[in-house]
Design a protein around this motif. Structure first.
Motif, PDB file in Angstrom:
ATOM      1  N   LEU A  11     -13.285  -5.765   4.798  1.00  0.00           N
ATOM      2  CA  LEU A  11     -13.898  -5.570   3.484  1.00  0.00           C
ATOM      3  C   LEU A  11     -13.635  -6.745   2.553  1.00  0.00           C
ATOM      4  O   LEU A  11     -14.499  -7.121   1.756  1.00  0.00           O
ATOM      5  N   PHE A  12     -12.440  -7.327   2.637  1.00  0.00           N
ATOM      6  CA  PHE A  12     -12.139  -8.481   1.790  1.00  0.00           C
ATOM      7  C   PHE A  12     -13.041  -9.659   2.140  1.00  0.00           C
ATOM      8  O   PHE A  12     -13.549 -10.354   1.243  1.00  0.00           O
ATOM      9  N   LEU A  13     -13.226  -9.910   3.425  1.00  0.00           N
ATOM     10  CA  LEU A  13     -14.081 -11.021   3.841  1.00  0.00           C
ATOM     11  C   LEU A  13     -15.526 -10.804   3.383  1.00  0.00           C
ATOM     12  O   LEU A  13     -16.237 -11.757   3.054  1.00  0.00           O
ATOM     13  N   LYS A  14     -15.930  -9.547   3.348  1.00  0.00           N
ATOM     14  CA  LYS A  14     -17.289  -9.222   2.926  1.00  0.00           C
ATOM     15  C   LYS A  14     -17.446  -9.315   1.416  1.00  0.00           C
ATOM     16  O   LYS A  14     -18.463  -9.811   0.910  1.00  0.00           O
ATOM     17  N   LYS A  15     -16.421  -8.857   0.685  1.00  0.00           N
ATOM     18  CA  LYS A  15     -16.483  -8.857  -0.777  1.00  0.00           C
ATOM     19  C   LYS A  15     -15.100  -9.156  -1.341  1.00  0.00           C
ATOM     20  O   LYS A  15     -14.344  -8.244  -1.665  1.00  0.00           O
ATOM     21  N   SER A  53     -11.885  -9.835  -3.540  1.00  0.00           N
ATOM     22  CA  SER A  53     -11.476  -9.327  -4.853  1.00  0.00           C
ATOM     23  C   SER A  53      -9.971  -9.481  -4.997  1.00  0.00           C
ATOM     24  O   SER A  53      -9.216  -9.334  -4.026  1.00  0.00           O
ATOM     25  N   LEU A  54      -9.542  -9.760  -6.208  1.00  0.00           N
ATOM     26  CA  LEU A  54      -8.113  -9.871  -6.490  1.00  0.00           C
ATOM     27  C   LEU A  54      -7.411  -8.522  -6.345  1.00  0.00           C
ATOM     28  O   LEU A  54      -6.188  -8.455  -6.198  1.00  0.00           O
ATOM     29  N   LYS A  55      -8.194  -7.430  -6.346  1.00  0.00           N
ATOM     30  CA  LYS A  55      -7.615  -6.086  -6.229  1.00  0.00           C
ATOM     31  C   LYS A  55      -6.881  -5.892  -4.909  1.00  0.00           C
ATOM     32  O   LYS A  55      -5.971  -5.073  -4.821  1.00  0.00           O
ATOM     33  N   PHE A  56      -7.296  -6.619  -3.882  1.00  0.00           N
ATOM     34  CA  PHE A  56      -6.611  -6.492  -2.594  1.00  0.00           C
ATOM     35  C   PHE A  56      -5.172  -7.006  -2.690  1.00  0.00           C
ATOM     36  O   PHE A  56      -4.297  -6.536  -1.967  1.00  0.00           O
ATOM     37  N   PHE A  57      -4.950  -7.957  -3.563  1.00  0.00           N
ATOM     38  CA  PHE A  57      -3.621  -8.543  -3.729  1.00  0.00           C
ATOM     39  C   PHE A  57      -2.814  -7.842  -4.823  1.00  0.00           C
ATOM     40  O   PHE A  57      -1.612  -7.631  -4.678  1.00  0.00           O
ATOM     41  N   TYR A  58      -3.494  -7.499  -5.885  1.00  0.00           N
ATOM     42  CA  TYR A  58      -2.829  -6.883  -7.035  1.00  0.00           C
ATOM     43  C   TYR A  58      -3.635  -5.664  -7.483  1.00  0.00           C
ATOM     44  O   TYR A  58      -4.376  -5.721  -8.462  1.00  0.00           O
ATOM     45  N   PRO A  59      -3.517  -4.566  -6.743  1.00  0.00           N
ATOM     46  CA  PRO A  59      -4.300  -3.380  -7.097  1.00  0.00           C
ATOM     47  C   PRO A  59      -3.893  -2.836  -8.460  1.00  0.00           C
ATOM     48  O   PRO A  59      -2.705  -2.829  -8.797  1.00  0.00           O
ATOM     49  N   PRO A  60      -4.858  -2.412  -9.262  1.00  0.00           N
ATOM     50  CA  PRO A  60      -4.519  -1.858 -10.575  1.00  0.00           C
ATOM     51  C   PRO A  60      -3.717  -0.571 -10.427  1.00  0.00           C
ATOM     52  O   PRO A  60      -3.974   0.234  -9.526  1.00  0.00           O
ATOM     53  N   LYS A  61      -2.739  -0.406 -11.283  1.00  0.00           N
ATOM     54  CA  LYS A  61      -1.918   0.800 -11.236  1.00  0.00           C
ATOM     55  C   LYS A  61      -2.703   1.984 -11.796  1.00  0.00           C
ATOM     56  O   LYS A  61      -3.413   1.860 -12.788  1.00  0.00           O
ATOM     57  N   ILE A  62      -2.561   3.102 -11.136  1.00  0.00           N
ATOM     58  CA  ILE A  62      -3.230   4.321 -11.585  1.00  0.00           C
ATOM     59  C   ILE A  62      -2.362   4.997 -12.633  1.00  0.00           C
ATOM     60  O   ILE A  62      -1.178   5.267 -12.397  1.00  0.00           O
ATOM     61  N   GLY A 110      -0.448  -5.713  -1.276  1.00  0.00           N
ATOM     62  CA  GLY A 110      -1.484  -5.094  -2.089  1.00  0.00           C
ATOM     63  C   GLY A 110      -2.142  -3.905  -1.419  1.00  0.00           C
ATOM     64  O   GLY A 110      -2.492  -2.926  -2.082  1.00  0.00           O
ATOM     65  N   ILE A 111      -2.299  -3.973  -0.092  1.00  0.00           N
ATOM     66  CA  ILE A 111      -2.927  -2.859   0.629  1.00  0.00           C
ATOM     67  C   ILE A 111      -1.877  -1.916   1.230  1.00  0.00           C
ATOM     68  O   ILE A 111      -2.202  -1.004   1.988  1.00  0.00           O
ATOM     69  N   LYS A 112      -0.611  -2.161   0.901  1.00  0.00           N
ATOM     70  CA  LYS A 112       0.511  -1.285   1.251  1.00  0.00           C
ATOM     71  C   LYS A 112       0.756  -1.176   2.759  1.00  0.00           C
ATOM     72  O   LYS A 112       0.979  -0.091   3.290  1.00  0.00           O
ATOM     73  N   VAL A 113       0.722  -2.323   3.433  1.00  0.00           N
ATOM     74  CA  VAL A 113       1.075  -2.328   4.856  1.00  0.00           C
ATOM     75  C   VAL A 113       2.229  -3.290   5.136  1.00  0.00           C
ATOM     76  O   VAL A 113       2.549  -3.544   6.301  1.00  0.00           O
ATOM     77  N   TYR A 114       2.863  -3.812   4.090  1.00  0.00           N
ATOM     78  CA  TYR A 114       3.936  -4.790   4.293  1.00  0.00           C
ATOM     79  C   TYR A 114       5.289  -4.086   4.281  1.00  0.00           C
ATOM     80  O   TYR A 114       5.616  -3.350   3.350  1.00  0.00           O
ATOM     81  N   GLY A 115       6.061  -4.330   5.315  1.00  0.00           N
ATOM     82  CA  GLY A 115       7.395  -3.752   5.412  1.00  0.00           C
ATOM     83  C   GLY A 115       7.559  -3.000   6.717  1.00  0.00           C
ATOM     84  O   GLY A 115       6.774  -2.097   7.025  1.00  0.00           O
ATOM     85  N   ALA A 116       8.573  -3.368   7.492  1.00  0.00           N
ATOM     86  CA  ALA A 116       8.810  -2.726   8.789  1.00  0.00           C
ATOM     87  C   ALA A 116       9.817  -1.590   8.686  1.00  0.00           C
ATOM     88  O   ALA A 116      10.255  -1.060   9.709  1.00  0.00           O
ATOM     89  N   ASP A 117      10.188  -1.204   7.465  1.00  0.00           N
ATOM     90  CA  ASP A 117      11.097  -0.081   7.280  1.00  0.00           C
ATOM     91  C   ASP A 117      10.418   1.215   7.702  1.00  0.00           C
ATOM     92  O   ASP A 117       9.189   1.292   7.822  1.00  0.00           O
ATOM     93  N   ILE A 118      11.198   2.251   7.909  1.00  0.00           N
ATOM     94  CA  ILE A 118      10.662   3.523   8.399  1.00  0.00           C
ATOM     95  C   ILE A 118       9.680   4.127   7.405  1.00  0.00           C
ATOM     96  O   ILE A 118       8.648   4.688   7.792  1.00  0.00           O
ATOM     97  N   LYS A 119       9.961   4.010   6.125  1.00  0.00           N
ATOM     98  CA  LYS A 119       9.066   4.575   5.115  1.00  0.00           C
ATOM     99  C   LYS A 119       7.671   3.967   5.211  1.00  0.00           C
ATOM    100  O   LYS A 119       6.668   4.677   5.163  1.00  0.00           O
ATOM    101  N   THR A 120       7.590   2.650   5.359  1.00  0.00           N
ATOM    102  CA  THR A 120       6.302   1.960   5.338  1.00  0.00           C
ATOM    103  C   THR A 120       5.627   1.945   6.701  1.00  0.00           C
ATOM    104  O   THR A 120       4.429   2.211   6.817  1.00  0.00           O
ATOM    105  N   GLY A 121       6.380   1.604   7.744  1.00  0.00           N
ATOM    106  CA  GLY A 121       5.797   1.524   9.082  1.00  0.00           C
ATOM    107  C   GLY A 121       4.758   0.425   9.192  1.00  0.00           C
ATOM    108  O   GLY A 121       3.723   0.588   9.845  1.00  0.00           O
TER     109      GLY A 121
END
Length: 474
Positions: A263-267, A269-278, A168-179
């Motif tokens: 920020l998640f621990l403070k507030k 939200s499901l948005k951290f897991f499933y962010p709304p598409k822009i 959801g926060i776009k840090v998953y994946g050890a590929d070169i694109k994601t890092g």
């Protein structure tokens, strides 16, 4: 807040813990492909032991996004060149009825998408005993065994929640694109900290250079570890003390994980897991946004770059850095850099500039008076056609007013990328340089709209880029 947090985590579990029907579908498919790999190998007169590895083998896979990893364990006496030929043919033929693409880690592997979005990776590796690794993927069966042995039953869903958070926060994946963070690294964090919430509590307090040694390979000697590893995050591989599991994690992604955890621990939200598409603006509104933006956007659009996706992104990042340095060397202030690619026919490098054009004159500061460099500086600018005024002394330094060589960023790139060595002389990656030789386009601001109009993926990328703020940040 606890009620809200519990409801959020229960919602994530409901989406990500597979149903019994889903288990049957995925495990059945994994076994069919595994058998097919062994059969195809025998058809070609070679032997492999095909094994299901990764999250499916460890029961930490997400119900919403399934990756099945089939490893071809190859006898260690087989030459590497044979992997590129015979064994890759085995992999391709095993998923012949599906559309497959070739990816690349230390050596190539095959990826296919089957049965409603399930991704299958067929990866060659050598069947060796530690620490006699011949390739990076040889460790994977030992990683699988370690997790199956050390991850408790109740922690499997904690891994699923953490993976979904990272996605959801776009840090998953050890590929070169994601890092970012690999599945194995995610599982090790749960083993280390116990559950999802405790992991986030610890991550929010991490410092750059955080070091974790679950198996105490180094006896608590953090200094010794940091002599060997210099990455922003260090987690010693339980299966190999000489490997940092977190080596692929870029500083940017580590910092996003740290701040998002806090920020998640403070507030919560499901948005951290499933962010709304822009939703991208329509082309007319996007053109207006670009025209009214106080900065300028410079787009370098490339055609096909002859490289598998993982190599492609390495080439893109190297080229982006080289062009950023070129722009800054010529006094253009670069605010942000990003890139998009369909990994097939089109790639776009984006540079946001404070100004597209510069004034004709600049004040150039030289060495201090009486320094060893002053003679060269004065001699260089006394006879230069670019000199407008000077050299002269100001506040103890030599100074000269000179004409800039390039006043327009677009013209600079057109000249430097479109002739001679096609960027190779200032750091453009080799395969990108070859693509430049075949042709490219440079667009400024609204000039990109025709491409924006015809490419939905790029439109979404550009809308997110302009917004800047992650969708989970409130």
């Amino acid at each position: 807040m606890k009620d809200s947090l519990d409801k959020i985590l229960e919602e994530v579990r409901g989406r990500e813990v597979p149903t019994s029907e889903r288990y049957g579908q995925v495990l059945g498919l994994a076994e069919r492909i595994r058998r097919r790999v062994e059969e195809e190998a025998l058809n070609r007169g070679v032997f492999v032991e095909a094994s299901v590895e990764g999250s499916v083998a460890k029961d930490t896979w997400l119900g919403s996004e399934v990756d099945i990893d089939i490893f071809m364990l190859i006898p260690e006496e087989v030459e590497k060149e044979k992997i590129f030929s015979v064994y890759m043919d085995v992999a391709r033929e095993s998923v012949r009825e599906y559309g497959w693409i070739e990816r690349y880690a230390e050596h190539p592997y095959v990826e296919a998408v089957v049965d409603g979005g399930i991704k299958i990776n067929i990866v060659p590796c050598y069947k060796v005993k530690p620490p006699n690794w011949k390739t990076a993927t040889d460790r994977t069966p030992y990683h699988t065994q370690y997790i199956k042995t050390h991850l408790k039953e109740e922690q499997k869903n904690e891994v699923r929640i953490l993976k979904r958070f990272m996605k959801g926060i776009k840090v998953y994946g050890a590929d070169i694109k994601t890092g970012g963070f690999s599945g194995y690294l995610t599982e090790l964090l749960i083993i280390r900290y116990g559950n999802f919430i405790e992991t986030l509590k610890s991550v929010s307090k991490w410092r750059i250079g955080e070091t974790i040694d679950i198996e105490n390979h180094y006896g608590g000697e953090i200094g010794e570890i940091k002599k060997l590893f210099t990455e922003p995050l260090i987690l010693i591989d339980p299966a190999d003390k000489n490997r940092n599991v977190a080596a692929a994690v870029r500083l940017e992604k580590l910092n996003i994980f740290r701040v998002a955890s806090k920020l998640f621990l403070k507030k919560p939200s499901l948005k951290f897991f499933y962010p709304p598409k822009i939703k991208p603006p329509n082309p007319e509104n996007m053109e207006k946004l670009l025209d009214e933006r106080p900065s300028n956007l410079l787009f370098l659009k490339l055609g096909r770059v002859e490289a598998v996706p993982d190599v492609l992104w390495g080439q893109i990042y190297k080229t982006s850095k080289a062009i950023k340095n070129l722009l800054e060397k010529n006094d253009f202030k670069v605010l942000r850099v990003s890139a998009w690619s369909d990994e097939k026919e089109n790639s776009v490098l984006v540079f946001e500039l404070e100004n597209l054009k510069l004034e004709n004159i600049k004040k150039h500061y030289g060495p201090p008076v009486s320094s060893s460099e002053e003679e060269n500086f004065v001699g260089k600018y006394l006879g230069s056609q670019r000199t407008v005024s000077g050299p002269y002394v100001e506040d103890g330094r030599w100074v000269v007013l000179i004409k800039r060589k390039y006043l327009d960023a677009k013209r600079l790139l057109e000249e430097k990328l479109g002739r001679g060595k096609f960027g190779r002389d200032f750091g453009v990656a080799g395969r990108v340089s070859e693509a430049l030789r075949r042709g490219f386009n440079i667009f400024v601001d609204g000039e990109i709209i025709p491409f924006y109009r015809e490419n939905v993926s790029f439109a979404s990328f550009l809308a997110e880029f302009l917004r800047g703020k992650p969708s989970w940040l409130e």
